[in-house]
Design a protein around this motif. Structure first.
Motif, PDB file in Angstrom:
ATOM      1  N   PHE A 223      -2.843  19.782   5.026  1.00  0.00           N
ATOM      2  CA  PHE A 223      -2.830  18.343   4.718  1.00  0.00           C
ATOM      3  C   PHE A 223      -4.229  17.823   4.410  1.00  0.00           C
ATOM      4  N   TRP A 224      -5.259  18.420   4.975  1.00  0.00           N
ATOM      5  CA  TRP A 224      -6.618  18.029   4.610  1.00  0.00           C
ATOM      6  C   TRP A 224      -6.948  18.487   3.188  1.00  0.00           C
ATOM      7  N   PHE A 225      -6.389  19.620   2.781  1.00  0.00           N
ATOM      8  CA  PHE A 225      -6.568  20.067   1.403  1.00  0.00           C
ATOM      9  C   PHE A 225      -5.945  19.056   0.434  1.00  0.00           C
ATOM     10  N   TYR A 226      -4.716  18.604   0.745  1.00  0.00           N
ATOM     11  CA  TYR A 226      -4.070  17.596  -0.099  1.00  0.00           C
ATOM     12  C   TYR A 226      -4.870  16.295  -0.104  1.00  0.00           C
ATOM     13  N   ALA A 227      -5.497  15.940   1.032  1.00  0.00           N
ATOM     14  CA  ALA A 227      -6.334  14.748   1.096  1.00  0.00           C
ATOM     15  C   ALA A 227      -7.530  14.873   0.153  1.00  0.00           C
ATOM     16  N   GLY A 228      -8.109  16.072   0.087  1.00  0.00           N
ATOM     17  CA  GLY A 228      -9.236  16.305  -0.814  1.00  0.00           C
ATOM     18  C   GLY A 228      -8.855  16.139  -2.267  1.00  0.00           C
ATOM     19  N   THR A 229      -7.699  16.695  -2.655  1.00  0.00           N
ATOM     20  CA  THR A 229      -7.253  16.530  -4.046  1.00  0.00           C
ATOM     21  C   THR A 229      -6.889  15.076  -4.324  1.00  0.00           C
ATOM     22  N   GLY A 230      -6.389  14.385  -3.313  1.00  0.00           N
ATOM     23  CA  GLY A 230      -6.090  12.961  -3.478  1.00  0.00           C
ATOM     24  C   GLY A 230      -7.346  12.140  -3.727  1.00  0.00           C
ATOM     25  N   LEU A 231      -8.444  12.520  -3.079  1.00  0.00           N
ATOM     26  CA  LEU A 231      -9.715  11.824  -3.289  1.00  0.00           C
ATOM     27  C   LEU A 231     -10.209  12.029  -4.721  1.00  0.00           C
TER      28      LEU A 231
ATOM     29  N   GLN B 248      -3.641   5.358  -3.781  1.00  0.00           N
ATOM     30  CA  GLN B 248      -4.375   6.599  -3.543  1.00  0.00           C
ATOM     31  C   GLN B 248      -5.312   6.512  -2.347  1.00  0.00           C
ATOM     32  N   VAL B 249      -5.889   5.340  -2.104  1.00  0.00           N
ATOM     33  CA  VAL B 249      -6.744   5.166  -0.922  1.00  0.00           C
ATOM     34  C   VAL B 249      -5.959   5.448   0.350  1.00  0.00           C
ATOM     35  N   PHE B 250      -4.766   4.869   0.460  1.00  0.00           N
ATOM     36  CA  PHE B 250      -3.980   5.038   1.683  1.00  0.00           C
ATOM     37  C   PHE B 250      -3.320   6.423   1.756  1.00  0.00           C
ATOM     38  N   ILE B 251      -3.059   7.042   0.610  1.00  0.00           N
ATOM     39  CA  ILE B 251      -2.575   8.421   0.631  1.00  0.00           C
ATOM     40  C   ILE B 251      -3.616   9.335   1.252  1.00  0.00           C
TER      41      ILE B 251
ATOM     42  N   ALA C 155      -0.400  16.908  -6.643  1.00  0.00           N
ATOM     43  CA  ALA C 155      -1.402  17.488  -5.755  1.00  0.00           C
ATOM     44  C   ALA C 155      -1.528  16.741  -4.439  1.00  0.00           C
ATOM     45  N   SER C 156      -0.899  15.571  -4.340  1.00  0.00           N
ATOM     46  CA  SER C 156      -0.860  14.879  -3.051  1.00  0.00           C
ATOM     47  C   SER C 156       0.127  15.532  -2.095  1.00  0.00           C
ATOM     48  N   GLY C 157       0.930  16.499  -2.617  1.00  0.00           N
ATOM     49  CA  GLY C 157       1.854  17.254  -1.764  1.00  0.00           C
ATOM     50  C   GLY C 157       3.205  16.620  -1.572  1.00  0.00           C
ATOM     51  N   ILE C 158       3.544  15.607  -2.377  1.00  0.00           N
ATOM     52  CA  ILE C 158       4.781  14.856  -2.131  1.00  0.00           C
ATOM     53  C   ILE C 158       6.027  15.716  -2.250  1.00  0.00           C
TER      54      ILE C 158
ATOM     55  N   LEU D  98       2.814   9.688   8.477  1.00  0.00           N
ATOM     56  CA  LEU D  98       3.800  10.029   7.455  1.00  0.00           C
ATOM     57  C   LEU D  98       4.392   8.775   6.822  1.00  0.00           C
ATOM     58  N   ILE D  99       4.623   7.735   7.642  1.00  0.00           N
ATOM     59  CA  ILE D  99       5.157   6.475   7.124  1.00  0.00           C
ATOM     60  C   ILE D  99       4.156   5.841   6.150  1.00  0.00           C
ATOM     61  N   VAL D 100       2.881   5.822   6.527  1.00  0.00           N
ATOM     62  CA  VAL D 100       1.854   5.259   5.648  1.00  0.00           C
ATOM     63  C   VAL D 100       1.755   6.071   4.364  1.00  0.00           C
ATOM     64  N   TYR D 101       1.829   7.399   4.498  1.00  0.00           N
ATOM     65  CA  TYR D 101       1.746   8.280   3.330  1.00  0.00           C
ATOM     66  C   TYR D 101       2.886   7.996   2.347  1.00  0.00           C
ATOM     67  N   ILE D 102       4.098   7.962   2.859  1.00  0.00           N
ATOM     68  CA  ILE D 102       5.259   7.721   2.015  1.00  0.00           C
ATOM     69  C   ILE D 102       5.195   6.315   1.401  1.00  0.00           C
TER      70      ILE D 102
END
Length: 461
Positions: A397-405, A301-304, A243-246, A334-338
Motif C-alpha cells: 500500500f505504500w508503493f501504491y501511495a508513491g505512484t499516487g503521489l 489524489q491528495v486523499f488517496i 496504479a492507485s490499486g483500486i 479504506l473508507i477515505v481511500y474509496i
C-alpha cells in the motif's frame, strides 16, 4: 446499464472466489480474478474498429453478445469435472473482459457526444456511478447467493441493455461524420427537445468536421500536438487511476478486510465499501461542472495518497509491532481511500477521456487509452497477491501511495480544465499555440481553417 454490467464484472470475483476455493488453488483463483483485465486489453483495440463501423449506439448493443456468452460460460462451468472447471471459468471471464474493453471506450464517447457542455460532467460521471452500483449488487447478493446463481443477474441485465439502447439515438457527431446530416438533426431534436436551437448546434458540428483532414487516418497524426497532448493526458489519468490499486482492492476486497481485522466479516465489510462507492459518486456528479474536473482530481489524489499511507501504517504496526485494536484505523483508511477515489479519479478520469480527443481520432485514441489502461490494470491485479507476499501488505500500500503521489504531480502540471467548454472548444484549445490563447476564438478558428486548407492544397500539389 453499460456501467452496471461493468460493475457486475468487476465485483463478481470477490464473492465468487470463496465459493471456488474448494476446487481451485490460490494461483488459479488469482487468474480468475485478474484475467478479466487481460480480456479487456484485447477488447480495447477491437473497440477502435467497432466504434467507427457500427457507431457508438451499435457498439453498445453488439457488446452484449460477448457479455452474455461469458456469463453463460461461468454458469455452466460448475457442471464440468475439475479439469474443465478452470478453463471454462477463464473463457467466461475473458469474454466478459473483451466486452468490458469495448464498452469502456464506447460509453464515455457516447455520453460526451450526446450531452450538452453544461451537463457533460454530470452525465459523464454516470458511468462510475452505475459501475459502483453493479459492484454493490454483486457484493450484497454474494453474501447469500452461490456464484453460479449470482452470474444469472448480469445475463438478464445484458438483455435489458439491448432493449433499452434500441430506443436511443445515435450520436449527432457520428451521424454528421458519416454524412447523415438529416438523421443528426433528428437525433439532436430527440436529445434537446423542441425549444433548443438544434440547427445551430448542427452547424457548429459541421463546421468543426469540415476542418478535419479527409484522407484516411494515419499513425503520423498521433504525433501532432492536438492529438498527442490529449493522448498523454488521457493515458496518464487512466494509468494513475489503476496504479492507485483500486482494481486490486475491489477484486480482493473480502480477503483484504479479513486481513485488516474483520475475521469472518470480510464479505459484510466489502458491502459497506460498495455502499460508499455508490454514495460518494453523487458529490462528484454535483461538483464536476461547478468545481471543475482538475480541482476534484487534485483533491481526490491528495486523499488517496494520505489514506494509502495510513492503511499501510495499520498493517506495519499490526504485523511488525504486533499492536492490536487498530481495526478502526484500517477501516477509516479504506473508507477515505474509496471516498477519495469516487470523488475524482474514478468518475472524472472517464469524463476527461470521453471529451478530450478530436472527433477524427476519438474512437481510435480512446481505444488506445483504454487498452493501456487495462494492461496496467491486469499487471496491478495479477501482481497484487505477489506484492502482498514479497513487500508485505504495508509495503504494497505504500508503493501504491508513491505512484499516487506521482499521479498528483502529473495532474497539477499536465491536466487542463475542461469544464464549461464544448467538445469543439476543447479541440481548438489543443490545436492552437500557447501565444494564441488570449486571442478571440472566432479569429483563431478562421486562421485554423485557413492553415488546414493551405496544408491540404500543398499536399495535393
Amino acid at each position: 446499464m453499460a456501467g452496471l454490467v461493468l460493475g457486475f464484472t468487476f465485483g463478481f470475483s470477490s464473492p465468487a472466489i470463496p465459493d471456488l476455493e474448494d476446487r481451485l488453488g490460490p494461483e488459479e483463483t488469482s487468474w480468475f480474478g485478474s484475467v478479466v483485465t487481460l480480456g479487456a486489453v484485447m477488447g480495447a483495440p477491437l473497440g477502435a474498429v467497432v466504434i467507427e463501423k457500427l457507431g457508438r449506439k451499435g457498439t453498445l448493443i453488439a457488446v452484449n453478445v460477448p457479455y452474455g456468452l461469458g456469463w453463460l460460460c461461468i454458469i455452466v462451468a460448475e457442471l464440468l469435472p475439475d479439469k474443465g472447471l478452470l478453463p471454462m471459468l477463464l473463457v467466461g471471464r475473458i469474454l466478459c473482459g473483451l466486452a468490458v474493453g469495448v464498452t469502456a471506450g464506447a460509453q464515455p464517447i457516447y455520453v460526451a457526444e450526446v450531452a450538452t457542455k453544461q451537463l457533460r460532467g454530470l452525465l459523464g460521471t454516470s458511468l462510475q456511478l452505475t459501475i459502483n452500483i453493479g459492484i454493490l449488487i454483486m457484493f450484497a447478493l454474494g453474501l447469500t447467493l452461490y456464484y453460479r446463481f449470482l452470474a444469472i443477474i448480469p445475463c438478464c441485465v445484458s438483455v435489458l441493455m439491448v432493449l433499452a439502447m434500441a430506443f436511443m439515438p445515435e450520436t449527432p457527431r457520428h451521424l454528421v461524420n458519416k454524412g447523415r446530416d438529416d438523421d443528426a438533426l433528428k437525433a439532436l431534436r430527440w436529445l434537446r427537445g423542441p425549444d433548443f436551437d438544434c440547427r445551430g448546434e448542427l452547424i457548429e458540428i459541421q463546421q468543426n468536421l469540415a476542418t478535419q483532414p479527409k484522407q484516411s487516418l494515419h499513425i503520423s497524426e498521433f504525433t501532432r500536438r492536438e492529438v498527442l497532448r490529449p493522448l498523454i493526458i488521457a493515458v496518464g489519468l487512466m494509468v494513475f487511476q489503476d496504479a492507485s490499486g483500486i482494481n486490486a482492492v475491489l477484486f480482493y476486497a473480502d480477503g483484504i478486510m479479513e486481513q485488516a481485522g474483520f475475521e469472518g466479516k470480510g464479505g459484510l465489510a466489502s458491502v459497506v465499501i460498495a455502499i460508499i462507492l455508490v454514495v460518494m459518486v453523487f458529490p462528484a456528479s454535483a461538483l464536476t461542472d461547478r468545481a471543475g474536473r482538475k480541482t476534484l482530481l487534485i483533491i481526490s489524489q491528495v486523499f488517496i495518497v494520505i489514506s494509502l499511507v495510513t492503511f499501510g501504517l495499520y498493517f506495519y504496526l499490526s504485523s511488525e509491532h504486533e499492536m492490536t485494536g487498530l481495526s478502526a484505523l484500517s477501516m477509516t483508511s479504506l473508507i477515505v481511500y474509496i471516498s477519495a477515489f469516487c470523488l475524482g479519479m474514478g468518475p472524472i478520469a472517464y469524463v476527461v477521456v470521453g471529451e478530450i480527443f478530436p472527433m477524427r481520432v476519438r474512437g481510435v485514441a480512446t481505444s488506445i487509452t483504454v487498452c493501456l489502461h487495462w494492461i496496467v490494470a491486469f499487471i496491478i491485479t495479477k501482481t497484487f497477491s505477489i506484492m502482498l507476499t514479497s513487500l508485505q501488505p504495508y509495503g504494497t500500500f505504500w508503493f501504491y501511495a508513491g505512484t499516487g503521489l506521482v499521479g498528483l504531480i502529473f495532474t497539477v502540471i499536465i491536466v487542463p480544465e475542461t469544464k464549461g467548454k464544448s467538445l469543439e472548444e476543447i479541440e481548438a484549445s489543443f490545436s492552437r499555440k500557447t501565444s494564441d490563447k488570449k486571442r478571440p476564438l472566432a479569429e483563431r478558428g478562421e486562421e485554423d481553417v485557413d492553415d488546414r486548407t493551405s496544408l491540404h492544397q500543398e499536399q495535393a500539389v
